[in-house]
Design a protein around this motif. Structure first.
Motif, PDB file in Angstrom:
ATOM      1  N   LEU A 164     -33.244  10.600  99.699  1.00 42.62           N
ATOM      2  CA  LEU A 164     -33.732   9.220  99.697  1.00 42.62           C
ATOM      3  C   LEU A 164     -33.425   8.453  98.414  1.00 42.62           C
ATOM      4  N   ALA A 165     -32.751   9.062  97.445  1.00 41.85           N
ATOM      5  CA  ALA A 165     -32.629   8.437  96.125  1.00 41.85           C
ATOM      6  C   ALA A 165     -32.016   7.044  96.185  1.00 41.85           C
ATOM      7  N   GLY A 166     -31.032   6.858  97.043  1.00 34.41           N
ATOM      8  CA  GLY A 166     -30.352   5.558  97.101  1.00 34.41           C
ATOM      9  C   GLY A 166     -30.944   4.577  98.087  1.00 34.41           C
ATOM     10  N   ALA A 167     -32.063   4.930  98.696  1.00 36.93           N
ATOM     11  CA  ALA A 167     -32.582   4.138  99.811  1.00 36.93           C
ATOM     12  C   ALA A 167     -33.586   3.093  99.337  1.00 36.93           C
ATOM     13  N   THR A 168     -33.102   1.888  99.057  1.00 37.94           N
ATOM     14  CA  THR A 168     -33.968   0.744  98.792  1.00 37.94           C
ATOM     15  C   THR A 168     -33.428  -0.452  99.571  1.00 37.94           C
ATOM     16  N   ARG A 169     -34.264  -1.450  99.741  1.00 39.04           N
ATOM     17  CA  ARG A 169     -33.802  -2.659 100.424  1.00 39.04           C
ATOM     18  C   ARG A 169     -32.723  -3.362  99.608  1.00 39.04           C
ATOM     19  N   GLN A 170     -32.856  -3.299  98.290  1.00 40.73           N
ATOM     20  CA  GLN A 170     -31.821  -3.913  97.459  1.00 40.73           C
ATOM     21  C   GLN A 170     -30.481  -3.209  97.629  1.00 40.73           C
ATOM     22  N   THR A 171     -30.498  -1.880  97.802  1.00 40.11           N
ATOM     23  CA  THR A 171     -29.250  -1.154  98.015  1.00 40.11           C
ATOM     24  C   THR A 171     -28.558  -1.622  99.286  1.00 40.11           C
ATOM     25  N   ALA A 172     -29.305  -1.770 100.369  1.00 36.42           N
ATOM     26  CA  ALA A 172     -28.714  -2.218 101.627  1.00 36.42           C
ATOM     27  C   ALA A 172     -28.083  -3.590 101.472  1.00 36.42           C
ATOM     28  N   GLN A 173     -28.777  -4.502 100.818  1.00 39.27           N
ATOM     29  CA  GLN A 173     -28.240  -5.850 100.639  1.00 39.27           C
ATOM     30  C   GLN A 173     -27.038  -5.844  99.703  1.00 39.27           C
ATOM     31  N   ARG A 174     -27.148  -5.065  98.610  1.00 37.48           N
ATOM     32  CA  ARG A 174     -26.043  -4.999  97.653  1.00 37.48           C
ATOM     33  C   ARG A 174     -24.801  -4.400  98.297  1.00 37.48           C
ATOM     34  N   ALA A 175     -24.980  -3.391  99.126  1.00 41.01           N
ATOM     35  CA  ALA A 175     -23.850  -2.763  99.811  1.00 41.01           C
ATOM     36  C   ALA A 175     -23.119  -3.774 100.679  1.00 41.01           C
ATOM     37  N   ALA A 176     -23.878  -4.552 101.451  1.00 41.24           N
ATOM     38  CA  ALA A 176     -23.253  -5.564 102.301  1.00 41.24           C
ATOM     39  C   ALA A 176     -22.557  -6.627 101.467  1.00 41.24           C
ATOM     40  N   ASP A 177     -23.151  -7.010 100.358  1.00 39.54           N
ATOM     41  CA  ASP A 177     -22.559  -8.049  99.504  1.00 39.54           C
ATOM     42  C   ASP A 177     -21.241  -7.585  98.886  1.00 39.54           C
ATOM     43  N   ILE A 178     -21.184  -6.323  98.438  1.00 40.90           N
ATOM     44  CA  ILE A 178     -19.958  -5.825  97.804  1.00 40.90           C
ATOM     45  C   ILE A 178     -18.801  -5.829  98.798  1.00 40.90           C
ATOM     46  N   VAL A 179     -19.038  -5.302 100.012  1.00 42.97           N
ATOM     47  CA  VAL A 179     -17.943  -5.292 100.984  1.00 42.97           C
ATOM     48  C   VAL A 179     -17.667  -6.702 101.498  1.00 42.97           C
ATOM     49  N   GLY A 180     -18.692  -7.548 101.553  1.00 44.16           N
ATOM     50  CA  GLY A 180     -18.460  -8.944 101.943  1.00 44.16           C
ATOM     51  C   GLY A 180     -17.513  -9.632 100.985  1.00 44.16           C
ATOM     52  N   ASP A 181     -17.675  -9.373  99.685  1.00 43.20           N
ATOM     53  CA  ASP A 181     -16.770  -9.947  98.684  1.00 43.20           C
ATOM     54  C   ASP A 181     -15.332  -9.483  98.906  1.00 43.20           C
ATOM     55  N   ASP A 182     -15.163  -8.173  99.170  1.00 43.62           N
ATOM     56  CA  ASP A 182     -13.803  -7.652  99.333  1.00 43.62           C
ATOM     57  C   ASP A 182     -13.148  -8.154 100.617  1.00 43.62           C
ATOM     58  N   ILE A 183     -13.919  -8.267 101.682  1.00 45.76           N
ATOM     59  CA  ILE A 183     -13.352  -8.807 102.924  1.00 45.76           C
ATOM     60  C   ILE A 183     -12.954 -10.264 102.725  1.00 45.76           C
ATOM     61  N   ALA A 184     -13.767 -11.026 102.013  1.00 46.60           N
ATOM     62  CA  ALA A 184     -13.424 -12.421 101.734  1.00 46.60           C
ATOM     63  C   ALA A 184     -12.132 -12.521 100.934  1.00 46.60           C
ATOM     64  N   ARG A 185     -11.961 -11.629  99.963  1.00 47.82           N
ATOM     65  CA  ARG A 185     -10.714 -11.624  99.198  1.00 47.82           C
ATOM     66  C   ARG A 185      -9.522 -11.354 100.113  1.00 47.82           C
ATOM     67  N   TYR A 186      -9.658 -10.358 100.962  1.00 52.27           N
ATOM     68  CA  TYR A 186      -8.576 -10.032 101.893  1.00 52.27           C
ATOM     69  C   TYR A 186      -8.234 -11.224 102.784  1.00 52.27           C
ATOM     70  N   LEU A 187      -9.260 -11.877 103.297  1.00 53.66           N
ATOM     71  CA  LEU A 187      -9.030 -13.007 104.203  1.00 53.66           C
ATOM     72  C   LEU A 187      -8.375 -14.188 103.488  1.00 53.66           C
ATOM     73  N   ARG A 188      -8.553 -14.282 102.184  1.00 55.42           N
ATOM     74  CA  ARG A 188      -7.898 -15.335 101.412  1.00 55.42           C
ATOM     75  C   ARG A 188      -6.523 -14.906 100.922  1.00 55.42           C
ATOM     76  N   GLY A 189      -6.075 -13.724 101.320  1.00 55.37           N
ATOM     77  CA  GLY A 189      -4.770 -13.234 100.900  1.00 55.37           C
ATOM     78  C   GLY A 189      -4.760 -12.598  99.533  1.00 55.37           C
ATOM     79  N   GLU A 190      -5.947 -12.268  99.006  1.00 57.25           N
ATOM     80  CA  GLU A 190      -6.063 -11.659  97.690  1.00 57.25           C
ATOM     81  C   GLU A 190      -6.281 -10.153  97.825  1.00 57.25           C
ATOM     82  N   ARG A 191      -6.098  -9.465  96.716  1.00 52.04           N
ATOM     83  CA  ARG A 191      -6.331  -8.011  96.711  1.00 52.04           C
ATOM     84  C   ARG A 191      -7.830  -7.736  96.653  1.00 52.04           C
ATOM     85  N   PRO A 192      -8.366  -6.943  97.565  1.00 49.78           N
ATOM     86  CA  PRO A 192      -9.772  -6.529  97.429  1.00 49.78           C
ATOM     87  C   PRO A 192      -9.988  -5.818  96.100  1.00 49.78           C
ATOM     88  N   GLN A 193     -11.188  -5.921  95.557  1.00 49.87           N
ATOM     89  CA  GLN A 193     -11.458  -5.375  94.235  1.00 49.87           C
ATOM     90  C   GLN A 193     -11.527  -3.850  94.231  1.00 49.87           C
TER      91      GLN A 193
END
Length: 353
Positions: free
Chosen positions: A307-336
């Motif tokens: 359970l160490a990584g299980a917080t509500r902030q972790t779930a939101q942060r996880a979605a935000d990190i991949v959301g940023d990379d998908i947005a970069r890809y969709l703009r033709g940029e390199r994902p981070q």
């Protein structure tokens, strides 16, 4: 129009992924489909060539129909998935490493794989320190005994009392994102923090006020040892019977990283003899441990179910990190955060597809 599969679960839901992507590129014409995998209500496990995965291959293939992008935490991306889903170009996995993706098969298929490093670093670091305190001060055992009607005044006897973090030496095996946060918290408590990590920058570690030592020195000097290394063939059973024998009498051992870092075989005897003062575990070599696991009967053991990584902030942060990379890809940029960067280079030059 780009179609995206949001393959979530009961921790990071499809809706989290959809919102994270849509809010970053509202100007784009995107369509989404959702798939909810059964984890954590059903344990993850190996699927074909990948580890720590959830769901079935047929349901994932069906859900991927027409999808150029997939975002997930636990879906199993195996060679069969890549064979059946030729439209797929990007998989974004919201965890510290894409262990549920066959990276070689993805690379051969020309599919970019991105991931989400440090998504749960704060949560895991706080949990590790919490386990240290609970183990050092017998919090779990005394709570259970008091609730069962036993007032253990003898715990106040000198030979039974615990130790403080303030002034104690704590050894961190691994100094990545999680280990660094643990060190910062421990230093605030007044602990003397030392670390063993052959891959980290010694100058950067020293700048944090942490001393770099080799593994034998760390084990000999530490009143508390906490594991924060990645599990690799080189680190499997990094702490074995020989190394554990170096710990000072009564030392506390905490593992919130990966079960395979630790050889569990010698631990029951070390706990029974008192050579190991306490053990706190959030991860295991077999998850869940079998009913006859010897450590269930050993003294001074605290166990939590990964359970160490299980917080509500972790779930939101996880979605935000991949959301940023998908947005970069969709703009033709390199994902981070790309696990197979050569594929991205091939895609942007048109040499892969």
């Amino acid at each position: 129009m780009t179609h995206i599969l949001a393959a979530g679960d009961h921790f990071v839901s499809p809706e989290f992924f959809i919102h994270a992507v849509r809010s970053r590129v509202p100007e784009l014409d995107l369509t989404f489909s959702g798939l909810t995998l059964p984890w954590p209500h059903e344990p993850f496990g190996p699927v074909d060539t990948v580890d720590e995965a959830s769901g079935t291959i047929p349901e994932l293939i069906a859900a991927l129909a027409g999808a150029e992008i997939a975002v997930t935490q636990m879906a199993a991306f195996t060679p069969e998935v890549f064979r059946q889903c030729p439209v797929l170009k990007l998989i974004s996995v919201c965890r510290g490493g894409p262990v549920n993706v066959d990276l070689a098969a993805a690379t051969a298929a020309g599919v970019i794989v991105s991931f989400a490093p440090a998504r749960n670093a704060v949560a895991a670091a706080e949990f590790a320190v919490g386990l240290m305190l609970a183990a050092m001060r017998r919090v779990v055992a005394t709570d259970s005994e008091l609730k069962s009607g036993s007032w253990r005044g003898d715990y106040y006897a000198y030979e039974n009392v615990g130790i403080e973090l303030d002034g104690s030496t704590v050894g961190l095996v691994g100094y990545g994102a999680i280990g660094r946060i643990v060190a910062r918290i421990l230093i605030a408590f007044g602990a003397n923090v030392i670390t063993y990590d052959p891959y980290a920058d010694p100058a950067a570690i020293a700048a944090d006020g942490v001393e770099v030592v080799d593994l034998p020195a760390l084990l000999r000097r530490s009143a508390v040892v906490s594991l924060h290394a990645r599990l690799t063939p080189e680190t499997r059973h990094l702490l074995n019977a020989e190394n554990l024998a170096l710990l000072p009498d009564g030392a506390v051992l905490v593992n919130t990283a990966r079960g395979g870092l630790l050889d569990y075989t010698p631990l029951p005897a070390l706990l029974t003899s008192g050579r190991l003062g306490a053990l706190a575990l959030d991860v295991y070599d077999i998850e869940p441990p079998p009913a006859d696991w010897p450590l269930f009967a050993a003294p001074n053991v605290i166990m939590t179910p990964h359970l160490a990584g299980a917080t509500r902030q972790t779930a939101q942060r996880a979605a935000d990190i991949v959301g940023d990379d998908i947005a970069r890809y969709l703009r033709g940029e390199r994902p981070q955060h790309v696990a197979n960067p050569l594929v991205f280079e091939g895609l942007v030059t048109g040499s892969v597809r």
